[in-house]
Motif scaffolding. Structure first.
Motif, PDB file in Angstrom:
ATOM      1  N   TYR A  16       0.821  -1.206   0.000  1.00  0.00           N
ATOM      2  CA  TYR A  16       0.000   0.000   0.000  1.00  0.00           C
ATOM      3  C   TYR A  16       0.859   1.261   0.000  1.00  0.00           C
TER       4      TYR A  16
ATOM      5  N   PRO B 126      -7.018   5.908  -0.445  1.00  0.00           N
ATOM      6  CA  PRO B 126      -6.100   4.807  -0.119  1.00  0.00           C
ATOM      7  C   PRO B 126      -4.663   5.278   0.058  1.00  0.00           C
TER       8      PRO B 126
ATOM      9  N   PHE C  28      -2.031   4.002  -1.149  1.00  0.00           N
ATOM     10  CA  PHE C  28      -1.197   3.960  -2.344  1.00  0.00           C
ATOM     11  C   PHE C  28      -1.317   5.241  -3.177  1.00  0.00           C
TER      12      PHE C  28
ATOM     13  N   GLN D 265      -9.831  -0.645   5.062  1.00  0.00           N
ATOM     14  CA  GLN D 265      -8.472  -0.962   4.630  1.00  0.00           C
ATOM     15  C   GLN D 265      -7.480   0.080   5.119  1.00  0.00           C
ATOM     16  N   ASN D 266      -7.880   1.342   5.101  1.00  0.00           N
ATOM     17  CA  ASN D 266      -6.991   2.374   5.616  1.00  0.00           C
ATOM     18  C   ASN D 266      -6.682   2.148   7.090  1.00  0.00           C
TER      19      ASN D 266
ATOM     20  N   VAL E 267      -4.042  -0.640   7.369  1.00  0.00           N
ATOM     21  CA  VAL E 267      -2.701  -0.157   7.067  1.00  0.00           C
ATOM     22  C   VAL E 267      -2.139   0.631   8.242  1.00  0.00           C
TER      23      VAL E 267
ATOM     24  N   THR F 115      -7.845  -1.217  -4.391  1.00  0.00           N
ATOM     25  CA  THR F 115      -7.856  -1.927  -3.112  1.00  0.00           C
ATOM     26  C   THR F 115      -8.251  -3.380  -3.302  1.00  0.00           C
TER      27      THR F 115
ATOM     28  N   ARG G 293      -5.390  -5.401  -4.535  1.00  0.00           N
ATOM     29  CA  ARG G 293      -4.420  -5.656  -3.475  1.00  0.00           C
ATOM     30  C   ARG G 293      -4.919  -6.716  -2.494  1.00  0.00           C
TER      31      ARG G 293
END
Length: 496
Positions: free
Chosen positions: A27, A187, A189, A264-265, A268, A309, A312
């Motif tokens: 990410y 995100p 990335f 997802q954030n 991470v 996302t 990934r």
């Protein structure tokens, strides 16, 4: 103008990106490191166009030719000084802005435009590296207290400007970290979160107070807010997603895009994933695309973020469908220069793997015997002009089912949440459900101002920063008993 012949000598070049099949396993931001010489060459392409339309293309009014000249001369301190006069957070816009300024670049009429966004990011990163970005707390405080509710780009910009004016600013955020959309919507990335933390450290050193985990309207009532502060600035954003109320909507496997992205954030950032930004547990637990056929419904930036996302996560397949027709590959004739062009855009997430389809309508979510999503029923569309309005018409015989175990709704947002703080403050709403205001001042309470998506509707980060800055200016005039006309006159005298 740094180099008169630069636009003839150099071509447009952007930082190289990591290989798609490598970067989908992490990410981290996808761009490779840049050099100051690369930035210098790109800045040299800025031509002496006479009337720089890039100024009007940028919602912030960035003084673009001047900072390009400074970059060409390798005067990075001056370049940052110029850029920071109009943009509080060039490290954000230099990464995630769609660059409407470039669409208005005069060179772009018949050549690739100047790489303004890349240059902006370069200026910000060099400025941090060389120590040009330092806390500058106000020398005098006014004694006025301001509450900023919401810590997205509009709220942060408003807080920064109001603090510079000498007011004592407290920013309230109901999530567990500051940043709003920057933190939990975009995100990593595309925007790694250390960039936010780096800026927040500067703002805290300048005297701004940040309070997280405070749901204003619940933990702190509207009355308490008005009693404790001289002015309230509402910058909570447009957070009510546009739903798709069709059969099967309640099946397990159909979710708003932002719920998927924010989870997802949090992963991470190694933060708790079990609850949303309001501290409420997610109804179906953690969302994963791993091993699933994913369909993203909506063709915008949020949908693109879902694509990246999902790849990934290791999705079996990723498909993005859009209701509208496929845009042209080149600038459409109805959006001529210097307007923002209607044209097909392929994001870095699309490059990583995705099937894209246009003129598709979703008719039904189909589930299995256990209430889990297993397929979508879709139909092809054609668009016809009827009495001056474009109408969608289903193509006979095109209805079909496609496999899908995870459907992500990325069709945008309607308006801010009314229930709670906004209703408690007795605010008015416009015809779209946004907070109604005149010159950023709400129509029902002169001590309450609003800015960003909450006022103008869902928009770009660069527009949010612009809104925050302009709202802060209007609020400062109100607090100090000035009119905007008087403030502008003083500003002109100071700069004369």
């Amino acid at each position: 103008m740094g180099k008169p012949t630069g636009f003839l000598e150099f071509t447009r070049e952007l930082p190289k990106k990591r290989d798609p099949q490598q970067r989908i396993h992490d990410y981290k931001e996808i761009e490779m490191p840049f050099s100051e010489q690369d930035s210098q060459r790109q800045a040299a392409r800025c031509m002496d166009c006479g009337t720089p339309f890039c100024h009007s293309g940028c919602p912030l009014g960035n003084i673009i030719p001047e900072f390009n000249d400074a970059v060409y001369e390798q005067n990075w301190g001056y370049a940052y000084e110029i850029l920071s006069t109009t943009n509080n957070f060039p490290e954000f816009t230099g990464r995630i802005c769609p660059a409407p300024c470039e669409a208005s670049c005069v060179l772009g009429i018949n050549k690739p435009p100047v790489a303004i966004e890349f240059i902006e990011k370069s200026i910000a990163e060099v400025a941090f590296e060389k120590g040009y970005v330092t806390p500058k707390p106000p020398k005098v405080r006014t004694g006025k207290r301001v509450a900023v509710v919401g810590s997205g780009p509009a709220g942060l910009a408003a807080a920064a400007q109001l603090n510079k004016a000498g007011h004592t600013v407290t920013v309230f955020e109901r999530a567990d970290q500051i940043g709003g959309l920057l933190r939990y919507g975009i995100p990593d990335f595309k925007l790694e979160k250390w960039t936010i933390d780096r800026r927040l450290a500067v703002m805290e050193a300048e005297g701004i107070t940040f309070k997280t985990g405070v749901n204003v309207g619940v933990d702190l009532t509207a009355k308490d807010l008005l009693d404790q502060f001289d002015l309230v600035m509402l910058t909570g954003g447009s957070t009510v997603p546009r739903d798709l109320p069709i059969p099967g909507r309640n099946l397990k496997g159909v979710y708003p895009a932002m719920e998927f992205l924010s989870q997802q954030n949090k992963r991470v950032a190694e933060r708790p994933v079990q609850v949303n930004h309001r501290g409420v547990p997610y109804s179906d637990g953690e969302l994963w695309a791993t091993g699933k056929n994913v369909v993203v419904i909506g063709g915008g930036d949020t949908g693109s973020d879902c694509v990246g996302t999902s790849n990934r996560h290791g999705a079996t397949s990723v498909t993005q469908i859009e209701l509208m027709p496929m845009p042209p590959k080149d600038r459409a004739t109805n959006t001529p220069w210097p307007n923002w062009p209607m044209m097909l855009r392929t994001s870095t997430s699309h490059e990583e793997g995705c099937e894209r389809h246009w003129s598709i309508n979703t008719k039904e979510f189909i589930g299995d015997e256990n209430g889990n999503l297993k397929a979508l029923r879709i139909v092809d569309l054609t668009w016809e002009n009827r009495d001056g309005r474009m109408q969608m018409v289903e193509l006979p015989g095109s209805e079909r089912e496609i496999p899908c175990e995870l459907a992500l709704l990325a069709a945008g947002f309607l308006h801010p949440e009314h229930n709670g703080l906004l209703d408690d403050l007795g605010l008015e709403y416009d015809e779209r459900g946004n907070v109604k205001a005149t010159n950023y001042q709400t129509t029902t309470n002169p001590n309450v101002f609003t800015a960003g998506d909450m006022r103008r509707g869902q928009s770009l980060v660069v527009w949010a920063i612009s809104e925050g800055r302009e709202a802060a200016r209007a609020a400062d005039c109100y607090l100090m008993g000035e009119t905007m006309l008087e403030a502008k006159a003083v500003s002109l005298l100071e700069t004369a």
